[in-house]
Design an enzyme around this catalytic site. Structure first.
Site, PDB file in Angstrom:
ATOM      1  CG  HIS A 101      -2.293  -1.241  11.997  1.00 16.33           C
ATOM      2  ND1 HIS A 101      -0.944  -1.047  11.863  1.00 16.33           N
ATOM      3  CD2 HIS A 101      -2.675  -1.890  10.879  1.00 16.33           C
ATOM      4  CE1 HIS A 101      -0.525  -1.551  10.724  1.00 16.33           C
ATOM      5  NE2 HIS A 101      -1.558  -2.075  10.100  1.00 16.33           N
ATOM      6  CG  ASP A 237       1.186  -0.146  14.468  1.00 16.51           C
ATOM      7  OD1 ASP A 237       0.477  -0.966  15.075  1.00 16.51           O
ATOM      8  OD2 ASP A 237       0.862   0.364  13.373  1.00 16.51           O
ATOM      9  CB  SER A 669       0.417  -4.370   8.708  1.00 11.68           C
ATOM     10  OG  SER A 669       0.562  -3.057   8.294  1.00 11.68           O
TER      11      SER A 669
HETATM   12  N1  ARG Z   1      -1.109   2.783   7.139  1.00  9.29           N
HETATM   13  C1  ARG Z   1      -0.923   1.546   7.844  1.00  9.29           C
HETATM   14  C2  ARG Z   1      -1.600   0.397   7.073  1.00  9.29           C
HETATM   15  O1  ARG Z   1      -2.039   0.588   5.978  1.00  9.29           O
HETATM   16  C3  ARG Z   1      -1.385   1.643   9.263  1.00  9.29           C
HETATM   17  C4  ARG Z   1      -2.846   1.792   9.463  1.00  9.29           C
HETATM   18  C5  ARG Z   1      -3.342   1.883  10.864  1.00  9.29           C
HETATM   19  N2  ARG Z   1      -3.210   3.205  11.449  1.00  9.29           N
HETATM   20  C6  ARG Z   1      -4.121   4.206  11.394  1.00  9.29           C
HETATM   21  N3  ARG Z   1      -3.841   5.339  11.961  1.00  9.29           N
HETATM   22  N4  ARG Z   1      -5.282   4.124  10.801  1.00  9.29           N
HETATM   23  O2  ARG Z   1      -2.194  -0.515   7.561  1.00  9.29           O
HETATM   24  N1  ASP Z   2      -0.090  -0.589   6.909  1.00  6.40           N
HETATM   25  C1  ASP Z   2      -0.176  -1.639   5.908  1.00  6.40           C
HETATM   26  C2  ASP Z   2      -0.802  -2.921   6.450  1.00  6.40           C
HETATM   27  O1  ASP Z   2      -1.626  -2.899   7.310  1.00  6.40           O
HETATM   28  C3  ASP Z   2       1.124  -1.871   5.276  1.00  6.40           C
HETATM   29  C4  ASP Z   2       1.312  -1.034   4.049  1.00  6.40           C
HETATM   30  O2  ASP Z   2       0.343  -0.801   3.329  1.00  6.40           O
HETATM   31  O3  ASP Z   2       2.444  -0.660   3.792  1.00  6.40           O
HETATM   32  O4  ASP Z   2      -0.576  -3.990   5.953  1.00  6.40           O
END
Ligand code: ARG
Ligand code: ASP
Length: 748
Positions: A101, A237, A669
């Site tokens: 991502h 990921d 991330s």
């Molecule tokens: N929650 C994670 C973060 O905040 C992954 C985000 C990417 N994935 C998604 N399905 N949008 O970055």
């Molecule tokens: N998914 C998040 C990021 O892209 C990480 C988090 O918020 O825990 O940095």
């Protein structure tokens, strides 16, 4: 990101006030994001007691290679300097692992319907096949330093906040300049503990970053937005890039002659089995936490801004997803956009639930009561801290309304892509007849590029729905005194039919028509500015900015400045009150270390989640009819044949993800998750939904970071993609007893 957007638009003169700081009890190991230069003083003994086998110098040292030399922050070169993700170098040839991502935008840019790298994945079989990515940079931390004394020097006694701030800013400018003399580095001084301390970070930024590999999105984004922020998780990921440098191993713009960067250090990858309670450490660039807000601020977030943003995004996501069903092309065009919107949307929903579950407002109120009791114990304290909560109450009372409008302004006005695009064109108004032709031409080139990019990912029918929906939210929910002037036509001309009005504005604008825009740019002269300013969407942009500048931002900025000053005092008081505790400063996109252990959790009554997932779970979710769970046939076959190579657990299962108790946030991330030997065991990519309030209040029982197991990454590269040459570039370690220092020497 949202606030940056507005600041971007406003460009000059407005100070973004970041409220920072929090306190933690040292006994509470898992909470906290620590400064690398403070580890020796505050953390290392405790880390070692919990199993860590290396020294503080093995993590951060400026005289010899240390782990920090293998960690990169990902930045967008054309935007204000800020890390949006983290990555780690895993080979002597500058190979970098980060999340899928985090590389998503880059992968998506290389994707078309005919050559869909997002869908099919991409693996460079040799270096010539690696793909360039304009605009992405990776930076290495060269050093960090406490510069508090230098920043706070020469502030006249009794100086007001304004004078104080200007002295600070000019001191910072001098420190930053001095720090990079005769180097190609970049220096940044940032406030910590709400401005009670300041630290300098010096970075080396690499600008030639090439895409090396990415699994198909059915692996890299498996579970999609359905599983996002959730455990149990099965998302592969990850993506891979390579840093290129000039022949002197220094940063350079993209060039054919550039060669792979030779790092001081790369991370060995442990392929040992991971067990519950194993020590873990996360390094990288957490973006923002606000652990020490007063109750009033939590109330604002939980009851005003989060609900507003959730409401608007729910509709935006629906419209985008409906559009994406219409064709594979629209699916590509809106995949990155919807992922971005959905991510923040779901985070806020989880955060609000967590705040309610924790009784966060009441908890803060209790802390405030304790603080007040402490203050009332002596005259000095009453003088310094006595008014804090009254002042907070008063300021937040004023802030609520402006913050609400600000949220709407960001989400609905600037969230309207055409208005945002018009914003870029508004730069043209700066040119007059006498302007330098070259400048104008450069701007036109820039806009031509931007316009081309914009329409690569544009679907008119979807955007039309979004345009109408977003403006309708603003019209219906925001007080009329903050409306752009064009809204007055709704009553006058359209008898209250606001949708008809917005459809008309949309249809009459040239901003949704690439031919018209190109024509305009190709034949541009400053005399055309008049025509530009009469475009209905440009008008909306100008009018909204006018409202914002006159009726919102002056109040917002001044209230936030007052809050920020108050906060500095409050945080100082908290640290005084708890002088036996060790404090960690709030995340602010500087290099941090978090540590904890592999751990499970209990999400709700009678439910217990284990901390590991395996490939079997992917097969259990497999469903070709659900886009997010459509497992590639090749992965099914590998599962059936149990062709896991040396990456499987001893019981024959193939690990995928695990949870641990490291305190992380957005920006973490792609961060490496290391074991007690400093070997890579996985990549951090998310948190659990029940723990997303950790940016405001951490709960050791509930907050977990989610990591992609390194062995699954290796399995996918090797067995799924047949790109074993990439695994061969890395340093795999089987027995954790091996000494990483020895590996480092051997590899040099
Ligand atoms: N929650 C994670 C973060 O905040 C992954 C985000 C990417 N994935 C998604 N399905 N949008 O970055
Ligand atoms: N998914 C998040 C990021 O892209 C990480 C988090 O918020 O825990 O940095």
């Amino acid at each position: 990101m949202d606030s940056i957007k507005v600041i971007d638009m406003l460009r000059k003169g407005i100070i973004l006030v970041v409220i920072v700081a929090f306190v933690v009890n040292a006994a509470n190991a898992v909470e906290g994001m620590w400064l690398p230069i403070m580890l020796k003083k505050y953390n290392i003994e405790q880390m070692q007691a919990e199993g860590f086998k290396l020294s503080a110098e093995d993590i951060y040292d400026i005289n010899k290679a240390s782990l920090k030399d293998a960690i990169v922050g990902l930045v967008r070169l054309s935007k204000p300097f800020r890390h949006f993700c983290t990555g780690e170098i895993v080979s002597p040839e500058g190979l970098v692992l980060t999340n899928h991502h985090c590389g998503f935008g880059a992968i998506q840019k290389h994707s078309t319907v005919e050559n869909n790298l997002l869908k099919d994945g991409f693996w460079a079989m040799n270096k010539n096949e690696e793909l360039t990515n304009e605009g992405i940079g990776m930076c290495l931390l060269k050093r960090m330093e406490d510069v508090t004394a230098k920043v706070l020097v020469n502030i006249p006694d009794g100086a007001d906040a304004y004078i104080r701030d200007s002295v600070i800013q000019s001191n910072i400018a001098i420190i930053e300049e001095d720090a990079i003399k005769e180097t190609h580095y970049l220096a940044k001084v940032k406030p910590f503990f709400a401005g009670n301390e300041y630290y300098l970070s010096v970075y080396e930024i690499f600008r030639d970053i090439r895409l090396v590999g990415a699994p198909p999105s059915a692996i890299g984004k498996f579970g999609g937005d359905t599983d996002n922020w959730m455990w149990p998780r099965h998302t592969g990921d990850f993506s891979m890039f390579r840093i290129y440098a000039n022949k002197d191993n220094e940063p350079a713009d993209y060039n054919d002659e550039n060669i792979p960067y030779k790092p001081l250090m790369h991370l060995p990858i442990a392929i040992d089995e991971i067990k519950k309670d194993d020590f873990t450490m996360v390094m990288g660039y957490p973006g923002t936490t606000e652990e020490y807000l007063p109750s009033f601020a939590i109330n604002l977030r939980a009851n005003v801004t989060n609900p507003a943003r959730i409401k608007i995004r729910t509709e935006v996501i629906n419209i985008m997803k409906t559009g994406m069903l219409t064709s594979p092309e629209v699916r590509i065009q809106y995949s990155s956009k919807v992922a971005h919107k959905a991510n923040g949307w779901k985070k806020r929903i989880g955060e609000n639930k967590g705040l309610v579950r924790l009784n966060a407002i009441e908890k803060k109120q209790e802390q405030e009561k304790l603080f007040t009791d402490w203050v009332n114990q002596n005259e000095e304290r009453i003088k310094e801290y006595g008014d804090i909560f009254n002042n907070y109450e008063d300021l937040y009372g004023q802030l609520n309304e402006y913050q609400f409008v600000y949220a709407y302004f960001n989400e609905s006005i600037l969230g309207t892509e055409l208005i945002d695009l018009a914003g870029s064109y508004s730069d043209l108004f700066e040119y007059k007849k006498e302007s330098n032709n070259e400048d104008v031409e450069m701007k036109i080139d820039d806009l031509t590029k931007k316009t081309k990019n914009f329409f690569k990912d544009y679907h008119r029918p979807t955007d039309k729905k979004l345009f109408v929906a977003l403006l309708s939210f603003y019209y219906n929910d925001v007080d009329a005194k903050y409306h752009p002037k064009s809204f007055s036509a709704i009553d006058k001309k359209y008898k209250g039919d606001y949708e008809a009005c917005f459809i008309n504005l949309f249809e009459k604008s040239m901003f949704n028509n690439p031919e018209k825009l190109n024509n305009f740019l190709n034949n541009y002269s400053v005399s055309k500015n008049k025509k530009l300013s009469s475009d209905p969407v440009m008008k909306l942009f100008i009018e909204s900015m006018y409202v914002y500048h006159n009726s919102v931002s002056p109040y917002l900025v001044s209230i936030k400045q007052d809050i920020s000053n108050l906060h500095k005092t409050y945080v100082k008081g908290i640290r005084e009150l708890n002088s036996d505790k060790i404090y960690f400063p709030d995340a602010n996109s500087t290099f941090r270390i978090a540590y904890g252990k592999v751990d499970n959790y209990i999400p709700s009554d009678a439910v217990e989640y284990k901390c590991f997932t395996t490939l079997q779970g992917i097969m259990e979710k497999d469903n070709p009819d659900i886009f997010d769970y459509d497992v590639p046939q090749r992965l099914r076959d590998l599962y059936k044949s149990k062709n896991f190579g040396e990456y499987a657990n001893s019981d024959g299962t193939m690990p995928v993800c695990f949870t641990a108790s490291n305190h992380t946030t957005g920006g973490n991330s792609g961060s490496p998750v290391l074991n007690a030997d400093g070997h890579l065991i996985g990549i951090n990519f998310d948190r659990n939904w029940e723990g997303t309030m950790s940016d405001l209040m951490y709960d050791p029982e509930m907050c977990r970071n989610i990591t992609l197991d390194a062995r699954y990454i290796l399995f996918i590269i090797d067995k799924y993609a047949g790109a074993k040459h990439l695994v061969n570039e890395m340093t795999l370690v089987k027995e954790s007893k091996q000494n990483p220092q020895a590996i480092k020497k051997e590899k040099k």
